[in-house]
Design a protein around this motif. Structure first.
Motif, PDB file in Angstrom:
ATOM      1  N   GLU A   1      -4.040  -0.090  -7.745  1.00  0.00           N
ATOM      2  CA  GLU A   1      -5.539   0.156  -7.808  1.00  0.00           C
ATOM      3  C   GLU A   1      -5.512   1.555  -7.060  1.00  0.00           C
ATOM      4  O   GLU A   1      -4.690   1.936  -6.151  1.00  0.00           O
ATOM      5  CB  GLU A   1      -6.414  -0.717  -6.604  1.00  0.00           C
TER       6      GLU A   1
ATOM      7  N   LEU B   1      -9.289  -8.851  -0.252  1.00  0.00           N
ATOM      8  CA  LEU B   1     -10.387 -10.077  -0.320  1.00  0.00           C
ATOM      9  C   LEU B   1     -10.235 -10.479  -1.881  1.00  0.00           C
ATOM     10  O   LEU B   1     -10.885 -11.472  -1.996  1.00  0.00           O
ATOM     11  CB  LEU B   1     -11.711  -9.575   0.095  1.00  0.00           C
ATOM     12  N   ARG B   2      -9.635  -9.651  -2.826  1.00  0.00           N
ATOM     13  CA  ARG B   2      -9.671 -10.052  -4.276  1.00  0.00           C
ATOM     14  C   ARG B   2      -8.486 -10.843  -4.225  1.00  0.00           C
ATOM     15  O   ARG B   2      -7.376 -10.350  -4.096  1.00  0.00           O
ATOM     16  CB  ARG B   2      -9.682  -8.865  -4.944  1.00  0.00           C
TER      17      ARG B   2
ATOM     18  N   SER C   1     -10.841   0.646   4.676  1.00  0.00           N
ATOM     19  CA  SER C   1     -11.797   0.010   4.071  1.00  0.00           C
ATOM     20  C   SER C   1     -11.328  -0.568   2.515  1.00  0.00           C
ATOM     21  O   SER C   1     -11.506  -1.623   1.891  1.00  0.00           O
ATOM     22  CB  SER C   1     -13.268   0.590   3.727  1.00  0.00           C
ATOM     23  N   SER C   2     -10.438   0.285   1.790  1.00  0.00           N
ATOM     24  CA  SER C   2      -9.965   0.209   0.377  1.00  0.00           C
ATOM     25  C   SER C   2      -9.038  -1.079   0.677  1.00  0.00           C
ATOM     26  O   SER C   2      -8.995  -1.797  -0.265  1.00  0.00           O
ATOM     27  CB  SER C   2      -9.214   1.395   0.180  1.00  0.00           C
TER      28      SER C   2
ATOM     29  N   CYS D   1       0.885  -1.351   0.021  1.00  0.00           N
ATOM     30  CA  CYS D   1      -0.062  -0.123   0.043  1.00  0.00           C
ATOM     31  C   CYS D   1       0.981   1.083   0.015  1.00  0.00           C
ATOM     32  O   CYS D   1       2.076   1.353   0.666  1.00  0.00           O
ATOM     33  CB  CYS D   1      -0.945  -0.045   1.089  1.00  0.00           C
TER      34      CYS D   1
ATOM     35  N   ALA E   1      -9.136  -3.483   2.845  1.00  0.00           N
ATOM     36  CA  ALA E   1      -9.889  -4.534   3.081  1.00  0.00           C
ATOM     37  C   ALA E   1     -10.368  -5.268   1.815  1.00  0.00           C
ATOM     38  O   ALA E   1     -10.492  -6.322   1.693  1.00  0.00           O
ATOM     39  CB  ALA E   1     -10.891  -4.484   4.507  1.00  0.00           C
ATOM     40  N   ARG E   2     -11.074  -4.263   1.092  1.00  0.00           N
ATOM     41  CA  ARG E   2     -11.764  -4.700  -0.114  1.00  0.00           C
ATOM     42  C   ARG E   2     -10.709  -5.420  -0.936  1.00  0.00           C
ATOM     43  O   ARG E   2     -11.107  -6.098  -1.618  1.00  0.00           O
ATOM     44  CB  ARG E   2     -12.269  -3.156  -0.659  1.00  0.00           C
ATOM     45  N   THR E   3      -9.509  -4.648  -1.392  1.00  0.00           N
ATOM     46  CA  THR E   3      -8.474  -5.334  -2.114  1.00  0.00           C
ATOM     47  C   THR E   3      -7.842  -6.538  -1.631  1.00  0.00           C
ATOM     48  O   THR E   3      -7.762  -7.522  -2.126  1.00  0.00           O
ATOM     49  CB  THR E   3      -7.300  -4.124  -2.330  1.00  0.00           C
TER      50      THR E   3
ATOM     51  N   SER F   1     -10.429   3.705  -9.269  1.00  0.00           N
ATOM     52  CA  SER F   1     -11.113   2.749  -8.756  1.00  0.00           C
ATOM     53  C   SER F   1     -12.190   3.531  -7.762  1.00  0.00           C
ATOM     54  O   SER F   1     -13.222   2.917  -7.613  1.00  0.00           O
ATOM     55  CB  SER F   1      -9.994   2.063  -7.763  1.00  0.00           C
ATOM     56  N   ARG F   2     -11.897   4.402  -6.687  1.00  0.00           N
ATOM     57  CA  ARG F   2     -12.612   5.206  -5.900  1.00  0.00           C
ATOM     58  C   ARG F   2     -12.192   6.404  -5.487  1.00  0.00           C
ATOM     59  O   ARG F   2     -10.831   6.739  -5.710  1.00  0.00           O
ATOM     60  CB  ARG F   2     -12.735   4.100  -4.557  1.00  0.00           C
TER      61      ARG F   2
END
Length: 190
Positions: free
Chosen positions: A141, A185-186, A178-179, A8, A181-183, A161-162
């Motif tokens: 991302e 999971l993929r 949250s970003s 990150c 965590a979202r990444t 992305s966001r």
């Protein structure tokens, strides 16, 4: 088995126009570390690098485990926000970090770049530097977080992305956590 690493990159504008928001940025980094501490399982895979920029960029924290103490971000009394040089430094930093991790046989997830600014670039060539960054094989991302009186158009170009806006009541630490965590999971790797 070696766990995947999620690199990150927090890229923060510290120019004069951002001086009133640096405390918010530091609070967000502390909040993010708190979230990482709360869930140790994914914490082992998250690594954080901090890059600051105004008229020129600097890596103030190399890519280290997110649980390690982060450097305090300080404002600079420089009027310029050179987005292009920041994107160029981040591109070379990401490429080097990914190569180093792969040389250690550590599986690497697609990096996350979290760009914090009011979106008011002072260089005109930054879109070309952004295009070079996003054209790499280890393209991150791209997430933008706007603070203060933002240039929404610029942030929308960066945050493909966001895009989060502080004026909407979103806290930086929550958006970053949250970003990530979202990444995480993929199952994307570089």
């Amino acid at each position: 088995m070696v766990p995947d690493v999620l690199p990150c990159y927090l890229v923060c504008d510290v120019s004069l126009s951002m001086s009133g928001h640096i405390d918010e940025v530091n609070a967000g980094v502390r909040e993010f570390r708190g979230v990482v501490h709360a869930d140790r399982r994914p914490a082992a895979q998250v690594r954080l690098c901090v890059v600051v920029f105004a008229e020129s960029p600097t890596v103030v924290r190399p890519l280290l485990p997110a649980l390690d103490r982060a450097a305090v971000i300080r404002p600079r009394l420089e009027p310029g926000s050179d987005f292009g040089s920041a994107f160029t430094l981040v591109r070379t930093t990401i490429e080097s970090d990914v190569e180093d991790l792969k040389a250690q046989r550590i599986p690497v997830r697609r990096p996350v770049l979290f760009f914090v600014s009011d979106g008011r670039a002072t260089d005109q060539a930054w879109p070309a530097a952004l295009a070079r960054l996003t054209a790499t094989t280890s393209c991150p991302e791209m997430i933008a977080f706007g603070v203060g009186a933002v240039d929404q158009t610029a942030l929308d170009r960066i945050g493909t992305s966001r895009v989060f806006l502080g004026r909407d009541g979103v806290r930086l630490g929550v958006a970053l956590a949250s970003s990530v965590a979202r990444t995480a999971l993929r199952p994307e790797h570089v």
